[in-house]
Enzyme design. Structure first.
Site, short mmCIF file in Angstrom:
data_model
loop_
_atom_site.label_atom_id
_atom_site.label_comp_id
_atom_site.label_asym_id
_atom_site.label_seq_id
_atom_site.Cartn_x
_atom_site.Cartn_y
_atom_site.Cartn_z
N ARG A 255 0.76 -1.13 0.03
CA ARG A 255 -0.27 0.08 0.07
C ARG A 255 0.85 1.15 -0.27
O ARG A 255 -0.02 2.29 0.03
CB ARG A 255 -0.93 0.02 1.10
CG ARG A 255 -2.04 -1.34 1.24
CD ARG A 255 -2.88 -1.17 2.33
NE ARG A 255 -3.48 -2.32 2.67
CZ ARG A 255 -4.59 -2.49 2.11
NH1 ARG A 255 -5.57 -1.63 1.53
NH2 ARG A 255 -5.55 -3.80 2.20
N ASP B 57 8.30 -7.19 2.76
CA ASP B 57 7.54 -8.01 1.82
C ASP B 57 7.22 -6.77 0.50
O ASP B 57 6.41 -5.99 0.82
CB ASP B 57 6.34 -8.76 2.33
CG ASP B 57 5.54 -9.53 1.31
OD1 ASP B 57 6.28 -10.41 0.78
OD2 ASP B 57 4.43 -9.05 0.95
N TYR C 281 3.59 -4.52 -7.28
CA TYR C 281 3.15 -3.68 -6.32
C TYR C 281 3.01 -2.01 -6.82
O TYR C 281 4.13 -1.78 -7.00
CB TYR C 281 3.58 -3.72 -5.24
CG TYR C 281 3.06 -5.23 -4.40
CD1 TYR C 281 1.95 -6.00 -4.70
CD2 TYR C 281 3.44 -5.33 -2.77
CE1 TYR C 281 1.65 -7.11 -4.02
CE2 TYR C 281 3.20 -6.73 -2.32
CZ TYR C 281 2.29 -7.30 -2.97
OH TYR C 281 1.99 -8.36 -2.28
N ARG D 141 1.45 -16.03 -7.64
CA ARG D 141 0.41 -17.16 -7.31
C ARG D 141 0.64 -18.29 -8.50
O ARG D 141 1.01 -18.06 -9.57
CB ARG D 141 -0.97 -16.47 -8.10
CG ARG D 141 -1.47 -15.33 -6.96
CD ARG D 141 -2.71 -14.63 -7.49
NE ARG D 141 -3.15 -13.70 -6.30
CZ ARG D 141 -3.72 -14.43 -5.22
NH1 ARG D 141 -4.41 -15.66 -5.37
NH2 ARG D 141 -4.40 -13.38 -4.13
N SER E 56 3.87 -18.35 -2.86
CA SER E 56 2.64 -17.51 -2.25
C SER E 56 1.23 -18.14 -2.88
O SER E 56 1.32 -18.34 -3.98
CB SER E 56 2.67 -16.03 -2.63
OG SER E 56 1.59 -15.35 -1.97
N GLY F 217 -7.36 -6.82 5.56
CA GLY F 217 -7.16 -5.90 4.72
C GLY F 217 -8.18 -4.53 5.48
O GLY F 217 -8.54 -3.76 4.21
N GLY G 16 0.51 -4.39 6.98
CA GLY G 16 0.08 -3.56 5.91
C GLY G 16 -0.24 -2.29 6.07
O GLY G 16 -0.70 -1.54 5.05
N1 NAP Z 1 0.72 -12.62 -1.47
C1 NAP Z 1 -0.39 -12.11 -1.92
O1 NAP Z 1 -1.15 -12.51 -2.81
C2 NAP Z 1 -0.61 -10.90 -0.96
C3 NAP Z 1 -1.87 -10.29 -1.32
C4 NAP Z 1 -2.32 -9.22 -0.62
C5 NAP Z 1 -1.31 -8.64 0.24
N2 NAP Z 1 -0.16 -9.05 0.47
C6 NAP Z 1 1.03 -8.50 1.45
O2 NAP Z 1 0.34 -8.52 2.71
C7 NAP Z 1 0.49 -7.37 3.08
C8 NAP Z 1 -0.45 -6.99 3.93
O3 NAP Z 1 -1.74 -6.74 3.43
P1 NAP Z 1 -2.86 -5.80 3.79
O4 NAP Z 1 -2.21 -4.48 3.67
O5 NAP Z 1 -4.06 -6.18 3.08
O6 NAP Z 1 -2.71 -6.16 5.38
P2 NAP Z 1 -3.86 -5.77 6.71
O7 NAP Z 1 -2.91 -5.29 7.76
O8 NAP Z 1 -4.85 -6.71 6.85
O9 NAP Z 1 -4.65 -4.62 6.25
C9 NAP Z 1 -4.05 -3.22 6.11
C10 NAP Z 1 -5.40 -2.30 5.90
O10 NAP Z 1 -6.25 -2.15 7.11
C11 NAP Z 1 -6.30 -0.85 7.63
N3 NAP Z 1 -6.38 -0.69 8.94
C12 NAP Z 1 -7.58 -0.39 9.45
N4 NAP Z 1 -7.49 -0.14 10.88
C13 NAP Z 1 -6.35 -0.65 11.19
C14 NAP Z 1 -5.65 -0.62 12.32
N5 NAP Z 1 -6.25 -0.38 13.38
N6 NAP Z 1 -4.42 -1.31 12.42
C15 NAP Z 1 -3.71 -1.39 11.17
N7 NAP Z 1 -4.27 -1.09 9.83
C16 NAP Z 1 -5.59 -0.80 9.79
C17 NAP Z 1 -4.90 -0.02 6.89
O11 NAP Z 1 -5.12 1.30 6.91
P3 NAP Z 1 -4.04 2.35 7.29
O12 NAP Z 1 -2.91 2.21 6.21
O13 NAP Z 1 -4.77 3.66 7.30
O14 NAP Z 1 -3.58 2.06 8.74
C18 NAP Z 1 -4.72 -1.02 5.56
O15 NAP Z 1 -5.62 -0.23 4.57
C19 NAP Z 1 0.67 -6.57 1.91
O16 NAP Z 1 1.43 -5.10 2.11
C20 NAP Z 1 1.59 -7.19 1.17
O17 NAP Z 1 3.01 -7.15 1.19
C21 NAP Z 1 0.18 -10.28 -0.33
#
Ligand code: NAP
Length: 319
Positions: free
Chosen positions: A26, A60, A65, A140, A169, A225, A283
């Site tokens: 992100r 990561d 991305y 994937r 992954s 997410g 994230g």
């Molecule tokens: N291998 C794959 O296929 C795949 C797919 C998707 C992701 N990924 C990896 O996984 C990582 C994490 O995924 P993700 O970003 O979806 O993870 P996540 O930690 O589940 O979600 C992060 C999102 O939640 C929001 N959020 C809401 N409340 C929060 C709180 N209290 N604390 C923290 N965040 C909060 C964040 O907003 P704010 O930024 O405003 O805090 C952000 O938009 C990615 O960066 C990527 O590296 C891999």
């Protein structure tokens, strides 16, 4: 100041990683957004530096991305904080090809051809301005995966010093076994979706295989997410999802109060308790939340608390 984040070995290797990884998906803004402006780049840089200062040592990324911008911003962070490179592990991925690349009309697809893997790696190294990647993952599963061809590409990357170790992954257990059967070295991770809103990897054999074969399950979207953020997330017409998240939060919030953390650290603590040694990939792009996430490693929820979250996560009573 936070206590340091504990470390664990990655898979069956001796490579030590922080117990949580920082995910850079992100940092260049919303997926599909145009080139990030200076303000967005600054947000990304600050997030990476906050994660480094909080003790995250695994970062990561993926070639796709932010259409490459996440790796570029990450490279800028390495330039800004030169001591960072030798203290961290860089993980990135390849294998997904966007439509109309390289030619107009090409479909969205997966590509594990040796040529594409080798080219992708060179692209990632160049964008980040580094000479090697610590952990290279296939993003994937490619339905046309030829395991001998992947093995050839991996061995070239390892021999040239461009990549130290490999992972996958979103692979099913049989796909992991299939690829592993052709490789000379062990796959260290399988990065999969794991969170309280959809814990399917608990029951489809993924986490069993990780525990049995000492493969680290990296959990992407550990907070679903943002979909557990019931106060702010826009569920649109998905009332069922909102009800599930609300039910989970009604159990998570009192636990957060008990452990003096936020609901987010309870979601992480639930993952951390699993014996497969799930490694959540954080994230958020907000420095305060990134630092707060690190506190999830300071406490452990009980077996009873873990199970109190399992039923609403599965959406049915345990038999
Ligand atoms: N291998 C794959 O296929 C795949 C797919 C998707 C992701 N990924 C990896 O996984 C990582 C994490 O995924 P993700 O970003 O979806 O993870 P996540 O930690 O589940 O979600 C992060 C999102 O939640 C929001 N959020 C809401 N409340 C929060 C709180 N209290 N604390 C923290 N965040 C909060 C964040 O907003 P704010 O930024 O405003 O805090 C952000 O938009 C990615 O960066 C990527 O590296 C891999």
């Amino acid at each position: 100041m936070n206590p340091p984040i504990p470390k664990i070995p990655l898979g069956s290797s001796g490579i030590q990683s922080s117990r949580l990884a920082y995910g850079c998906w992100r940092i260049a803004g919303a997926e599909g957004a145009p080139e990030p402006d200076n303000q967005q780049k600054k947000i990304g840089l600050n997030a990476i530096i906050a994660a480094f200062e909080a003790g995250f040592t695994l970062f990561d990324l993926a070639d796709i991305y932010g259409a490459g911008w996440c790796e570029i911003i990450f490279g800028q962070a390495l330039q800004e904080v030169p001591e960072m490179r030798e203290k961290i592990l860089i993980a990135t991925k390849c294998g997904i090809r966007k439509p109309d690349t390289p030619a107009i009309g090409a479909p969205y697809r997966y590509d594990f051809s040796a040529e594409y893997i080798l080219d992708s790696c060179d692209g990632s190294l160049k964008r980040m301005g580094v000479d090697h990647i610590d952990l290279y993952m296939l993003h994937r599963p490619d339905f046309l995966m030829d395991i001998q061809e992947v093995a050839k590409a991996f061995s070239k990357l390892q021999q040239s010093g461009k990549v130290s170790s490999f992972g996958v992954s979103n692979f099913t257990p049989t796909q992991v076994n299939l690829l592993q059967s052709a490789l000379g070295s062990r796959l260290l991770v399988n990065q999969v979706e794991v969170h309280l809103l959809d814990p399917f990897t608990l029951t489809d054999g993924t986490l069993d295989q990780c525990q049995m074969n000492r493969i680290t399950p990296m959990a992407w979207s550990p907070l679903a997410g943002g979909r557990l953020d019931v106060e702010r997330f826009d569920y649109g017409a998905d009332h069922e999802l909102k009800a599930k998240a609300t039910r989970l939060r009604s159990i998570m919030d009192p636990l957060a109060e008990k452990y003096r953390v936020t609901w987010a650290e309870i979601a992480l603590a639930w993952l951390l308790k699993h014996p497969a040694k799930i490694l959540p990939v954080i994230g958020s792009t907000q420095p305060k939340r990134i630092k707060m996430a690190a506190t999830a490693t300071d406490f452990e929820i009980s077996r009873e608390e873990w199970y109190s979250l399992l039923e609403p996560a599965l959406g049915h009573r345990l038999p």
